[in-house]
Write an enzyme that holds these catalytic residues in place. Sequence first.
Site, mmCIF file in Angstrom:
data_model
loop_
_atom_site.group_PDB
_atom_site.id
_atom_site.type_symbol
_atom_site.label_atom_id
_atom_site.label_comp_id
_atom_site.label_asym_id
_atom_site.label_seq_id
_atom_site.Cartn_x
_atom_site.Cartn_y
_atom_site.Cartn_z
ATOM 1 N N CYS A 77 -21.198 -86.392 -10.006
ATOM 2 C CA CYS A 77 -21.427 -84.972 -9.733
ATOM 3 C C CYS A 77 -20.173 -84.302 -9.185
ATOM 4 C CB CYS A 77 -22.594 -84.850 -8.755
ATOM 5 S SG CYS A 77 -22.917 -83.169 -8.252
ATOM 6 N N CYS A 82 -21.464 -82.041 -12.161
ATOM 7 C CA CYS A 82 -21.959 -80.725 -11.722
ATOM 8 C C CYS A 82 -20.874 -79.804 -11.180
ATOM 9 C CB CYS A 82 -22.988 -80.879 -10.601
ATOM 10 S SG CYS A 82 -23.836 -82.435 -10.494
ATOM 11 N N LYS A 85 -17.937 -78.858 -13.624
ATOM 12 C CA LYS A 85 -18.616 -78.151 -14.724
ATOM 13 C C LYS A 85 -19.008 -76.730 -14.307
ATOM 14 C CE LYS A 85 -22.765 -77.906 -14.720
ATOM 15 N NZ LYS A 85 -23.761 -78.855 -15.152
ATOM 16 N N TYR A 218 -27.643 -81.465 -22.956
ATOM 17 C CA TYR A 218 -27.176 -80.882 -21.706
ATOM 18 C C TYR A 218 -25.639 -80.821 -21.609
ATOM 19 C CZ TYR A 218 -28.191 -80.737 -16.579
ATOM 20 O OH TYR A 218 -28.340 -80.424 -15.272
ATOM 21 N N GLU A 222 -23.184 -77.539 -22.429
ATOM 22 C CA GLU A 222 -22.512 -76.910 -21.281
ATOM 23 C C GLU A 222 -20.987 -76.903 -21.477
ATOM 24 O OE1 GLU A 222 -25.538 -77.633 -17.531
ATOM 25 O OE2 GLU A 222 -23.905 -79.042 -17.800
ATOM 26 N N HIS A 484 -36.671 -54.756 -7.272
ATOM 27 C CA HIS A 484 -36.151 -53.933 -8.357
ATOM 28 C C HIS A 484 -34.747 -53.447 -8.035
ATOM 29 C CE1 HIS A 484 -36.626 -51.528 -11.934
ATOM 30 N NE2 HIS A 484 -36.265 -50.443 -11.278
ATOM 31 N N GLU A 489 -37.560 -60.126 -11.094
ATOM 32 C CA GLU A 489 -38.828 -59.384 -11.032
ATOM 33 C C GLU A 489 -39.601 -59.500 -12.348
ATOM 34 O OE1 GLU A 489 -38.808 -55.042 -10.860
ATOM 35 O OE2 GLU A 489 -36.835 -54.992 -11.815
HETATM 36 P P1 FAD Z 1 -23.121 -91.355 -9.504
HETATM 37 O O1 FAD Z 1 -22.971 -90.012 -8.877
HETATM 38 O O2 FAD Z 1 -22.625 -91.509 -10.891
HETATM 39 O O3 FAD Z 1 -22.369 -92.381 -8.536
HETATM 40 C C1 FAD Z 1 -22.235 -93.736 -8.831
HETATM 41 C C2 FAD Z 1 -20.949 -94.235 -8.196
HETATM 42 O O4 FAD Z 1 -20.952 -95.660 -8.189
HETATM 43 C C3 FAD Z 1 -19.705 -93.820 -8.968
HETATM 44 O O5 FAD Z 1 -18.689 -93.400 -8.091
HETATM 45 C C4 FAD Z 1 -19.288 -95.111 -9.677
HETATM 46 O O6 FAD Z 1 -17.915 -95.156 -9.981
HETATM 47 C C5 FAD Z 1 -19.678 -96.123 -8.635
HETATM 48 N N1 FAD Z 1 -19.871 -97.478 -9.147
HETATM 49 C C6 FAD Z 1 -20.427 -97.849 -10.315
HETATM 50 N N2 FAD Z 1 -20.501 -99.183 -10.395
HETATM 51 C C7 FAD Z 1 -19.980 -99.658 -9.244
HETATM 52 C C8 FAD Z 1 -19.802 -100.963 -8.720
HETATM 53 N N3 FAD Z 1 -20.211 -102.036 -9.394
HETATM 54 N N4 FAD Z 1 -19.206 -101.092 -7.513
HETATM 55 C C9 FAD Z 1 -18.805 -100.003 -6.801
HETATM 56 N N5 FAD Z 1 -18.970 -98.750 -7.252
HETATM 57 C C10 FAD Z 1 -19.567 -98.577 -8.451
HETATM 58 N N6 FAD Z 1 -26.831 -82.963 -12.113
HETATM 59 C C11 FAD Z 1 -27.290 -81.837 -11.509
HETATM 60 O O7 FAD Z 1 -28.192 -81.930 -10.677
HETATM 61 N N7 FAD Z 1 -26.774 -80.613 -11.794
HETATM 62 C C12 FAD Z 1 -25.774 -80.444 -12.683
HETATM 63 O O8 FAD Z 1 -25.331 -79.323 -12.919
HETATM 64 C C13 FAD Z 1 -25.259 -81.600 -13.330
HETATM 65 N N8 FAD Z 1 -24.239 -81.496 -14.184
HETATM 66 C C14 FAD Z 1 -23.718 -82.622 -14.768
HETATM 67 C C15 FAD Z 1 -22.663 -82.468 -15.639
HETATM 68 C C16 FAD Z 1 -22.118 -83.574 -16.246
HETATM 69 C C17 FAD Z 1 -20.935 -83.406 -17.171
HETATM 70 C C18 FAD Z 1 -22.649 -84.872 -15.974
HETATM 71 C C19 FAD Z 1 -22.055 -86.078 -16.636
HETATM 72 C C20 FAD Z 1 -23.698 -85.025 -15.102
HETATM 73 C C21 FAD Z 1 -24.252 -83.894 -14.490
HETATM 74 N N9 FAD Z 1 -25.317 -83.996 -13.604
HETATM 75 C C22 FAD Z 1 -25.828 -82.865 -13.013
HETATM 76 C C23 FAD Z 1 -25.937 -85.302 -13.297
HETATM 77 C C24 FAD Z 1 -25.441 -85.862 -11.947
HETATM 78 O O9 FAD Z 1 -24.033 -85.882 -11.909
HETATM 79 C C25 FAD Z 1 -25.980 -87.284 -11.757
HETATM 80 O O10 FAD Z 1 -27.378 -87.259 -11.936
HETATM 81 C C26 FAD Z 1 -25.669 -87.830 -10.381
HETATM 82 O O11 FAD Z 1 -24.302 -87.863 -10.138
HETATM 83 C C27 FAD Z 1 -26.257 -89.246 -10.248
HETATM 84 O O12 FAD Z 1 -25.964 -89.761 -8.981
HETATM 85 P P2 FAD Z 1 -25.925 -91.340 -8.748
HETATM 86 O O13 FAD Z 1 -25.739 -91.519 -7.284
HETATM 87 O O14 FAD Z 1 -27.058 -91.982 -9.405
HETATM 88 O O15 FAD Z 1 -24.623 -91.844 -9.524
HETATM 89 P P1 NA7 Z 2 -28.353 -87.070 -23.752
HETATM 90 O O1 NA7 Z 2 -29.218 -86.112 -23.029
HETATM 91 O O2 NA7 Z 2 -28.769 -88.477 -23.872
HETATM 92 O O3 NA7 Z 2 -28.077 -86.467 -25.207
HETATM 93 C C1 NA7 Z 2 -27.230 -87.095 -26.119
HETATM 94 C C2 NA7 Z 2 -26.954 -86.177 -27.289
HETATM 95 O O4 NA7 Z 2 -26.030 -86.810 -28.179
HETATM 96 C C3 NA7 Z 2 -28.187 -85.848 -28.101
HETATM 97 O O5 NA7 Z 2 -28.038 -84.564 -28.630
HETATM 98 C C4 NA7 Z 2 -28.121 -86.919 -29.203
HETATM 99 O O6 NA7 Z 2 -28.793 -86.554 -30.358
HETATM 100 C C5 NA7 Z 2 -26.645 -86.978 -29.457
HETATM 101 N N1 NA7 Z 2 -26.186 -88.250 -30.016
HETATM 102 C C6 NA7 Z 2 -26.450 -89.484 -29.536
HETATM 103 N N2 NA7 Z 2 -25.812 -90.410 -30.284
HETATM 104 C C7 NA7 Z 2 -25.129 -89.738 -31.254
HETATM 105 C C8 NA7 Z 2 -24.295 -90.127 -32.330
HETATM 106 N N3 NA7 Z 2 -24.015 -91.418 -32.560
HETATM 107 N N4 NA7 Z 2 -23.769 -89.177 -33.123
HETATM 108 C C9 NA7 Z 2 -24.038 -87.873 -32.904
HETATM 109 N N5 NA7 Z 2 -24.837 -87.424 -31.904
HETATM 110 C C10 NA7 Z 2 -25.376 -88.358 -31.091
HETATM 111 O O7 NA7 Z 2 -26.904 -87.124 -23.123
HETATM 112 P P2 NA7 Z 2 -25.975 -86.108 -22.339
HETATM 113 O O8 NA7 Z 2 -24.654 -86.784 -22.287
HETATM 114 O O9 NA7 Z 2 -25.997 -84.745 -22.910
HETATM 115 O O10 NA7 Z 2 -26.623 -86.021 -20.893
HETATM 116 C C11 NA7 Z 2 -26.996 -87.184 -20.174
HETATM 117 C C12 NA7 Z 2 -27.396 -86.798 -18.795
HETATM 118 O O11 NA7 Z 2 -26.213 -86.473 -18.067
HETATM 119 C C13 NA7 Z 2 -28.291 -85.603 -18.715
HETATM 120 O O12 NA7 Z 2 -29.603 -86.010 -18.446
HETATM 121 C C14 NA7 Z 2 -27.720 -84.782 -17.569
HETATM 122 O O13 NA7 Z 2 -28.547 -84.832 -16.440
HETATM 123 C C15 NA7 Z 2 -26.415 -85.384 -17.220
HETATM 124 P P3 NA7 Z 2 -30.360 -86.941 -30.621
HETATM 125 O O14 NA7 Z 2 -31.151 -85.935 -29.830
HETATM 126 O O15 NA7 Z 2 -30.541 -88.343 -30.115
HETATM 127 O O16 NA7 Z 2 -30.500 -86.817 -32.084
#
Ligand code: FAD
Ligand code: NA7
Length: 509
Positions: A77, A82, A85, A218, A222, A484, A489
């Site tokens: 995040c 998040c 982004k 997602y 974005e 308003h 609203e």
């Molecule tokens: P993480 O935040 O991924 O933390 C896991 C940590 O553990 C990482 O630092 C990783 O490097 C570390 N780690 C992994 N394996 C090991 C290991 N073996 N030893 C030590 N460290 C390790 N959520 C929202 O609510 N709002 C948003 O707008 C949003 N936007 C997003 C946009 C993007 C592009 C992405 C990819 C995700 C977004 N999310 C959003 C989702 C959100 O980021 C995740 O749901 C959240 O970070 C999950 O938290 P977590 O603690 O499970 O894992």
């Molecule tokens: P998602 O939500 O798992 O979506 C993956 C997207 O990529 C989805 O549109 C898939 O299509 C598509 N997809 C998966 N594999 C392929 C291949 N091989 N070729 C083309 N397109 C593919 O992943 P996100 O990364 O967007 O988000 C994951 C989480 O991260 C989300 O929940 C947020 O909270 C943060 P499909 O629908 O399977 O046809």
Amino acid sequence: MLSRTLAPARLTLLGRNAGRCAYSETAASLYDLIVIGGGSGGLACAKEAADLGKNVAVLDFVKPSPIGTKWDIGGTCVNVGCIPKKLMHQAAIHGHNLQDSKKYGWSVPDNITNNWQSLSKSVQMHVRSLNWGHKVQLNEKNVTYYNAYGSFLNSNTVKGTTSEGKEILLESERIVIAVGGRPRYPQIPGAKEYCMTSDDIFWKSEPPGKTLVIGGSYVGLECAGFLQGLGFDTTVMIRSIPLRGFDQQMASLVLDNMGTNGITIKNGFVPTQVMKNDDTLDVEMQTVDGSAKEVSSYDTVLIATGRDALTSTLNLDSAGVKLSDSGKVIVDECERSSANGIYAIGDAAQGRPELTPVAVKAGKLLAQRLFADSDQLMDYTVIPTTVFTPLEYGSVGLSEEAAISFYGEDEIEVYHAFYKPLEYAMAERDSSHCYIKAIAERGSGKIIGMHLLGPNAGEVLQGFAVAMRCGVTYVQLSSVVGIHPTCAEEIVKLHFTKRSGLDPTVTGC
Ligand code: FAD
Ligand code: NA7
């Protein structure tokens, strides 16, 4: 009780606690709680346990992405999700508002441009300030932080390995797996060599240029939204449906709006190969049924085709922790894994919405159950979220499809409206995608789903999510006086049902 009589082969202690590097022993360090993963969930759990007076260790380690991007503590995040982004989304909104501002009397040059280097530098500086803030907080709470990769030796021993290969052993009766996930790459030539993911884009120093985003969910939508908003020629490749799992009427409005904003949508295509050609990338793609093929060139290819939990290198077999087919830790309602004393939260746990506030709340509640005699469980229902596409899509509760399949079409009422935000009217912006939908149980009138497409949808929907958790009905919703003139609203003014077939376009004040 755990014994301290392990015989580790080679131990170098790496912990940084209260600014001290504290160790050089040969026995494992004993903690009340070990958290593997210093992201949203892990840090929240660790800090809560420390606030409850417990001796806590957090291991956090980031393996560089295939093209070499790496970052610091805080997890997805903060570093690659998040936060960067939303800041880039905000940058794109500023550009849009600058254009609108002429209608509001401001003198603005015609060709305003964004400077990517300057934006990405500001974003990265903000992220680094958050990294620092996390370290300070851990320090203040006396949580021991190891910048080391954690893996299990057995169900209560974790080995940490640093980037230099130094090792440390930690022991506890309670271990939380909070390792999150990383982007998944399609199995095609050139994907890992030449493409980037959301792990890289925010740390890219050069402007991305003409960009292909692969993936229609997602993350993909974005990223495509802010890239186009910042002035880059952007294409999104979607193989089936957009925003799987979300309300599909809303999802298609999101996509239509992105198309109207100038994003090229390649529907029904999949990539088959990415090739380097001097300074550009040639992407070979074909329709899902293979009937048509083409090659197009881009400066950047951003893959957003899903994420995998980082569980495969944790040596979970040694601890008796079972994984689902998708590689996530199987947990019960108490976040317990199949191994006694081992828990999982956040993106690495099976069946949990992949959202930061979900991981944070689950982590805090788990610490309270472990150390403060609490019995409060995390409630994973009615969780609001927003997709930060150019026009934001906020959603809480059931999609219309899910409501129909759960209750039956005759048992739900869908109230809806197309509305025009006042700020769009004077700027003569297209508002044809600004739409609201509230889904109610027909008998009780209880609202079971709410969906809003419009400016600031995330801000607007948070309060309505509170109302939904309290079981708000349509009658109660409509009894509220609107503020308003706002977009919010329009939710309390909803009165057209889909069943009526009447035109739901809001006219007048
Ligand atoms: P993480 O935040 O991924 O933390 C896991 C940590 O553990 C990482 O630092 C990783 O490097 C570390 N780690 C992994 N394996 C090991 C290991 N073996 N030893 C030590 N460290 C390790 N959520 C929202 O609510 N709002 C948003 O707008 C949003 N936007 C997003 C946009 C993007 C592009 C992405 C990819 C995700 C977004 N999310 C959003 C989702 C959100 O980021 C995740 O749901 C959240 O970070 C999950 O938290 P977590 O603690 O499970 O894992
Ligand atoms: P998602 O939500 O798992 O979506 C993956 C997207 O990529 C989805 O549109 C898939 O299509 C598509 N997809 C998966 N594999 C392929 C291949 N091989 N070729 C083309 N397109 C593919 O992943 P996100 O990364 O967007 O988000 C994951 C989480 O991260 C989300 O929940 C947020 O909270 C943060 P499909 O629908 O399977 O046809």
